[in-house]
Design an enzyme around this catalytic site. Structure first.
Site, PDB file in Angstrom:
ATOM      1  CB  VAL A  46      -6.788   0.857 -10.257  1.00  0.00           C
ATOM      2  CG1 VAL A  46      -7.791   1.054  -8.943  1.00  0.00           C
ATOM      3  CG2 VAL A  46      -7.490   1.410 -11.503  1.00  0.00           C
ATOM      4  CB  CYS A  47      -2.991  -2.054  -7.872  1.00  0.00           C
ATOM      5  SG  CYS A  47      -4.095  -3.102  -8.323  1.00  0.00           S
ATOM      6  N   PRO A  48      -1.812   0.981  -7.628  1.00  0.00           N
ATOM      7  CG  PRO A  48      -0.520   1.780  -9.134  1.00  0.00           C
ATOM      8  CD  PRO A  48      -1.226   0.700  -8.755  1.00  0.00           C
ATOM      9  CG  LEU A  51      -2.023  -0.803  -2.877  1.00  0.00           C
ATOM     10  CD1 LEU A  51      -0.688  -1.694  -3.277  1.00  0.00           C
ATOM     11  CD2 LEU A  51      -2.281  -1.605  -1.466  1.00  0.00           C
TER      12      LEU A  51
END
Length: 187
Positions: A46-48, A51
């Protein structure tokens, strides 16, 4: 106790930014609006997407005088490696703060102690270094940069117009409210 209207606690961090390692501390935030965007870890799922969404909207944040700081408990070396190896993360033009000592995550009360990772916490900090907005999502729920932009516009508006408030769903240019006894029970 809520962190709203509290000053960012002192910290020192190394960030990966525009191909360099740079130092960031609480004084770096003064004089501009800032977003601390905590995420669990580099090289994840999920993080990328989050970002990358921030990167796609970064110019709009900059036009509003806002700097974004992506923060995870990874090292600055890991941030560089992720930046160099991921097409999505390579788009980032904002600093990626390293928090391997977990101090910043603890200061913002987003540390998952038993995992050594940060929750998905979003904090909007005013030019005086005070937290004006905070939101924490469950690890499996990604955030939306456009909604963050809307909230920052509201925070900036009420900072410039202290006798007004922004109602639900307020968007730039829409009517605000001036709290008064006459409004009680009329909305």
């Amino acid at each position: 106790m809520s962190l709203i209207n509290t000053e960012v606690k002192p910290f020192n961090a190394t960030a990966y930014h525009n191909g360099e390692f740079v130092q960031v501390n609480e004084e770096s935030l003064k004089g501009q609006w800032s977003v601390f965007f905590f995420y669990p870890a580099d090289f994840t799922f999920v993080c990328p997407t989050e970002l990358g969404d921030l990167a796609d909207n970064y110019e709009e944040f900059k036009k509003m005088g806002v700097e974004i700081y992506g923060v995870s408990t990874d090292t600055h070396f890991t941030h560089k490696a992720w930046h160099d190896s991921s097409e999505t993360i390579n788009k980032l033009q904002f600093p990626m703060l390293a928090d391997p000592t977990l101090a910043i995550s603890r200061n913002f009360e987003v540390l998952i102690e038993d995992a050594g990772l940060a929750e998905r916490g979003t904090f909007v900090i005013d030019p005086e270094g005070r937290i004006q907005i905070m939101e924490i999502n469950a690890g499996n729920i990604g955030r939306n940069a456009e909604e963050l932009l809307r909230k920052i516009k509201a925070a900036q508006y009420v900072a410039a117009h202290p006798n007004e408030v922004c109602p639900a769903k307020w968007k730039e240019g829409e009517q605000t409210l001036a709290p008064s006894l006459d409004l009680v029970g009329k909305i």
